[in-house]
Design an enzyme around this catalytic site. Structure first.
Site, PDB file in Angstrom:
ATOM      1  N   HIS A 378      -4.255  21.419   2.105  1.00  0.00           N
ATOM      2  CA  HIS A 378      -3.985  19.978   2.122  1.00  0.00           C
ATOM      3  C   HIS A 378      -3.328  19.444   3.382  1.00  0.00           C
ATOM      4  CE1 HIS A 378      -5.080  18.738  -1.959  1.00  0.00           C
ATOM      5  NE2 HIS A 378      -4.667  19.925  -2.357  1.00  0.00           N
ATOM      6  N   LYS A 557       3.220   4.777   1.829  1.00  0.00           N
ATOM      7  CA  LYS A 557       3.148   6.177   2.280  1.00  0.00           C
ATOM      8  C   LYS A 557       4.492   6.828   2.014  1.00  0.00           C
ATOM      9  CE  LYS A 557      -0.928   6.067   4.027  1.00  0.00           C
ATOM     10  NZ  LYS A 557      -1.968   6.877   3.413  1.00  0.00           N
ATOM     11  N   ARG A 558       4.481   8.142   1.812  1.00  0.00           N
ATOM     12  CA  ARG A 558       5.742   8.863   1.911  1.00  0.00           C
ATOM     13  C   ARG A 558       6.284   8.620   3.322  1.00  0.00           C
ATOM     14  NH1 ARG A 558       7.504  12.681  -2.080  1.00  0.00           N
ATOM     15  NH2 ARG A 558       9.098  13.054  -0.536  1.00  0.00           N
ATOM     16  N   LYS A 563       3.188   9.395   9.642  1.00  0.00           N
ATOM     17  CA  LYS A 563       2.580   8.236   8.965  1.00  0.00           C
ATOM     18  C   LYS A 563       2.963   6.921   9.649  1.00  0.00           C
ATOM     19  CE  LYS A 563       2.236  10.684   4.537  1.00  0.00           C
ATOM     20  NZ  LYS A 563       0.794  10.716   4.299  1.00  0.00           N
ATOM     21  N   THR A 649      -5.557   9.419  -0.210  1.00  0.00           N
ATOM     22  CA  THR A 649      -6.312   8.817  -1.325  1.00  0.00           C
ATOM     23  C   THR A 649      -5.797   7.412  -1.622  1.00  0.00           C
ATOM     24  OG1 THR A 649      -4.845   9.992  -2.857  1.00  0.00           O
ATOM     25  CG2 THR A 649      -7.013  10.959  -2.459  1.00  0.00           C
ATOM     26  N   LYS A 653      -7.757   3.803  -2.932  1.00  0.00           N
ATOM     27  CA  LYS A 653      -7.333   2.917  -4.038  1.00  0.00           C
ATOM     28  C   LYS A 653      -7.287   1.464  -3.559  1.00  0.00           C
ATOM     29  CE  LYS A 653      -4.758   6.775  -5.815  1.00  0.00           C
ATOM     30  NZ  LYS A 653      -3.582   7.582  -5.515  1.00  0.00           N
TER      31      LYS A 653
END
Length: 814
Positions: A378, A557-558, A563, A649, A653
């Protein structure tokens, strides 16, 4: 403000949610009252809202249980190949509404609760989220369980029943504060304890090599108690099982040495064993080696493999007389999918069972293991990869260390034959990393011990190219459209029918309506209603009034440097100047949160800016909040540095729910651009080759700072205390990181990002053209259904065939 729904609106039958038949409604009311009175022993006059929620949950569960039993009978008689999805995280969220959607009960329950004088939304809000995951990896596992049931696969999710899930996040004076998530304090109506399937799990001890084979002796035993949760497929009467293990101490106190002090201490020491399932580790994309974490990883694997072998031996065409004793056919009946490296111990543990317990030869056992196991990787971030110290293994799992050494010896022998004299390759590909502290590379163990590897390909394993394959992730359209955005689901169903819910590729048919004025208006109207509802929620929860006609630009986002929440912060500061979630130990993440909230304090209280720009940090983001935010969003921020996001993901969404994407060519954004057309996304910034070229040349943040006046102004404001007047030096570490140690090159993409945001703003002023672009995006979402992902897993990895067949309901003749 959102207009409250009228009773008529609430009771309006919406086709995609299921019809409210009179018999259904009457039965539901009867069962609800029965559960309230007998299960909960409550009189309606003294019942609380929580009692009403439990009565409704138990009523809905009754519809599940008959189907659950029938599904298991169906599998036992057919004896299909079974897939076991092993994951340390399952981020399920709430269960009630999802179950009603999948069983076509939502309208009937709406009507029944209305007739009983209750409000369905209020009851749903009482349910605790099952927050047994950190983010993407755990939520993906939850979507996959939904798809496996909806595709009729005999599938089981196996994980840990954490007593405390992902922490509840509170923001106090702009700082993150963590509170324990005591999600089980009121009980969980969806789980069933199965003490009859309790299994022992061994730790510590020593290894004896005897004439009868290898023995692992003098171990400490912890018991694994399973709790089963039903997982319903979409309207096919199939209900699969998620089995989560809870750690229990055994009761075998040595009574011959009995004295009161010893007994009391022995009882108190039980906590040490039971700590294994106490709490979810809250780190995402960051590996922190701790003995308790390794215990968790082995605990779930050891309990699960005993269950798998037991079920394999016991089931054969529904015959109770026949017991399989020959494990050579295990790969024909069992597929084990490892969700990241957390369950990697399945490989040496299955070897231990086959060689030490079942007495197979090493060669035979290894062939079975490799053909049974498959692995999903991942992440590409090196700090996220699991590397366990050999000394820790030697102490905790001595037999498994021997097995891993033997796997590595044979693996390196094979590499030496293929690449004689290439010592550098041997070092790179070894399962054991030499260094100050000798470590086991769990990703390498997974690759060597699996027949298929998918996800982000780790470098250095070119000698097994046939193992590597790509499987684009997906999301379940049941939770992420039908359930969280029923208005949009219905508008789509009115144009193309309801079958798209089980075959998301049918969304392509919406391209016929891109220029249809009434469809454009319907899509825009649903978005506006969702925004008004969310604005009302923000006013209630955050005491913050926002203009529902403004663009809702959302960055979910985390919190992590890659990010690039900081890039978004710089954009907000730039807009302001023009006048127009984090793991607890992660210092930078907490500083980023503080910066966001500090910018919000200045921007939101500036009378000149007024309601034209607002910054809100949504605390305690979780599945249930996502279900509110995503349908209301106009713009989705997917702005990681190209080459750092494995997939994502959340981006899917937002796309499915009618938000446009501003993003880099990273992760699944690349495929989203392929599916919807790059012209229908706002793509900016460096591509992977540009990032590589900049790495070669050397990234110099200061050169951008000197060259771009607006960037310099924003950075000077952060470093000069404009956003932290009482503590001017508060953000010096963040400024230092951005100027001198930024691996993710925020400044390099700043200019292009600001220009791209200007394009976004220009298009938003033309609602019709904006909505046409939205329709192109929704129509391009077909590929991003987890049904498609799981169909590919089934056919290309597990050797199974998905089916849309509906099995008979419990009240139908068999």
């Amino acid at each position: 403000m959102a207009k409250p729904l009228t009773d008529q609106d609430k009771r309006k039958q919406i086709s995609v949610r299921g019809l409210a038949g009179v018999e259904n409604v009457t039965d539901l009311k009867t069962n609800f009252n029965r559960h309230l009175h007998f299960t909960l022993v409550k009189d309606r006059n003294v019942a609380t809202k929580r009692d009403y929620y439990f009565a409704l949950a138990n009523t809905v569960r009754d519809y599940l249980v008959g189907r659950w039993i029938r599904t298991q009978q169906h599998y036992y008689e057919k004896d299909p190949k079974r897939v076991y999805y092993l994951s340390l995280e399952f981020y399920m969220g709430r269960t009630l509404q999802n179950t009603m959607v999948n069983l076509a009960l939502e309208n009937a329950c709406d009507e029944a609760t209305y007739q009983l004088g209750l409000d369905m939304e209020e009851l749903q809000d009482i349910e605790e989220d099952a927050g047994l995951g950190n983010g993407g990896l755990g939520r993906l596992a939850a979507c996959f369980l939904d798809s496996m049931a909806s595709l009729g696969l005999a599938a089981y999710g196996y994980g840990i029943r954490y007593e405390f899930g992902i922490f509840n996040q509170k923001i106090v004076d702009g700082w993150q504060v963590e509170e324990a998530d005591d999600w089980l304090r009121y009980g969980n109506p969806w789980e069933k304890a199965r003490p009859e399937y309790m299994r022992p799990v061994h730790f510590y001890g020593r290894v004896e090599h005897t004439a009868d084979g290898v023995k692992w002796v003098d171990t400490q035993v912890v018991l694994a108690l399973p709790y089963d949760t039903p997982v319903p497929g979409y309207r096919n009467n199939i209900v699969n099982t998620m089995r989560l293990w809870s750690a229990k101490a055994p009761c075998d106190f040595n009574l011959k040495d009995f004295n009161v002090g010893g007994y009391i201490q022995a009882v108190l020491d039980r906590n040490l064993a039971e700590n294994i399932s106490r709490v979810l580790y809250p780190n995402d994309n960051f590996f922190e080696g701790k003995e308790l974490r390794l215990k968790q990883e082995y605990f779930v694997v050891a309990a699960t493999l005993q269950d798998i072998v037991r079920r394999f031996k016991a089931s054969k065409f529904g015959s109770t007389e026949f017991v399989r004793l020959d494990l050579s056919s295990l790969p024909d009946k069992v597929a084990i999918q490892l969700n990241d490296t957390h369950p990697a111990m399945a490989i040496p543990e299955l070897m231990r069972i086959l060689v030490d317990v079942e007495k197979l030869t090493w060669e035979k056992a290894w062939d079975i293991v490799v053909r049974t196991c498959a692995y999903t990787n991942h992440t590409v971030l090196p700090e996220a990869l699991e590397r366990w110290p050999v000394d820790l293994f030697h102490n905790l799992l001595p037999r498994h260390l021997e097995i891993i050494y033997e796997i590595n010896r044979r693996h390196l022998e094979r590499i030496t034959k293929l690449y004689p004299g290439d010592l550098d390759r041997l070092r790179r590909m070894s399962l054991i990393e030499e260094g100050d502290i000798k470590k086991i590379n769990m990703a390498h163990l997974c690759i060597v011990g699996s027949h298929a590897v998918n996800g982000v390909a780790p470098s250095g394993h070119i000698c097994n190219p046939e193992k590597f394959q790509n499987k684009t992730n997906g999301i379940t359209p049941r939770r992420w459209l039908v359930m969280c955005n029923p208005g949009l689901a219905e508008v789509i169903a009115e144009r193309i029918g309801e079958d798209y819910i089980r075959d998301l590729d049918q969304l392509k048919k919406l391209l016929d309506f891109v220029d249809d004025d009434s469809f454009i208006q319907d899509v825009a109207k649903v978005k506006q209603e969702n925004k008004m509802k969310f604005a009302a929620y923000l006013e209630e929860q955050y005491k913050m009034k926002i203009n529902p006609n403004s663009m809702f630009d959302v960055h979910v986002k985390r919190i992590h440097e890659y990010k690039r929440q900081l890039l978004n912060c710089l954009h907000i500061i730039t807009l302001y100047n023009r006048g127009c979630f984090a793991a607890p130990g992660y210092h930078t993440a907490k500083m980023i949160i503080k910066l966001i909230t500090s910018i919000g304090d200045i921007v939101n209280n500036d009378p000149v800016v007024g309601d034209r720009l607002k910054v809100i940090y949504l605390e305690n983001y979780r599945v249930t909040l996502a279900e509110k935010v995503i349908p209301a969003s106009d713009l989705s921020e997917q702005i990681s540095t190209a080459g750092t996001e494995a997939s994502g993901t959340g981006n899917m969404k937002f796309m499915l729910n009618g938000a446009l994407t501003i993003g880099t060519m990273d992760g699944a954004n690349v495929e989203m651009a392929e599916e919807a057309g790059e012209e229908n996304l706002f793509i900016f910034g460096m591509r992977v080759p540009d990032v590589e070229a900049l790495d070669k040349k050397g990234y110099d943040a200061a050169s951008y700072y000197r060259r771009i006046p607006e960037l310099k102004q924003a950075m000077d404001q952060i470093s000069g205390g404009f956003f932290s007047p009482s503590q001017p030096d508060l953000f010096k570490d963040l400024v230092n990181m951005l100027m001198n140690h930024d691996r993710f090159k925020v400044f390099a993409d700043y200019e292009d990002y600001i220009q791209c945001q200007e394009k976004v703003s220009a298009l938003y002023k033309d609602p019709k053209e904006w909505t046409k672009m939205v329709i192109h995006n929704i129509a391009g979402c077909g590929k991003f259904s987890s049904d498609r992902t799981i169909s590919q897993y089934a056919r290309e990895i597990w050797g199974m065939e998905p089916s849309l067949e509906k099995i008979p309901a419990p009240d139908d003749p068999r």
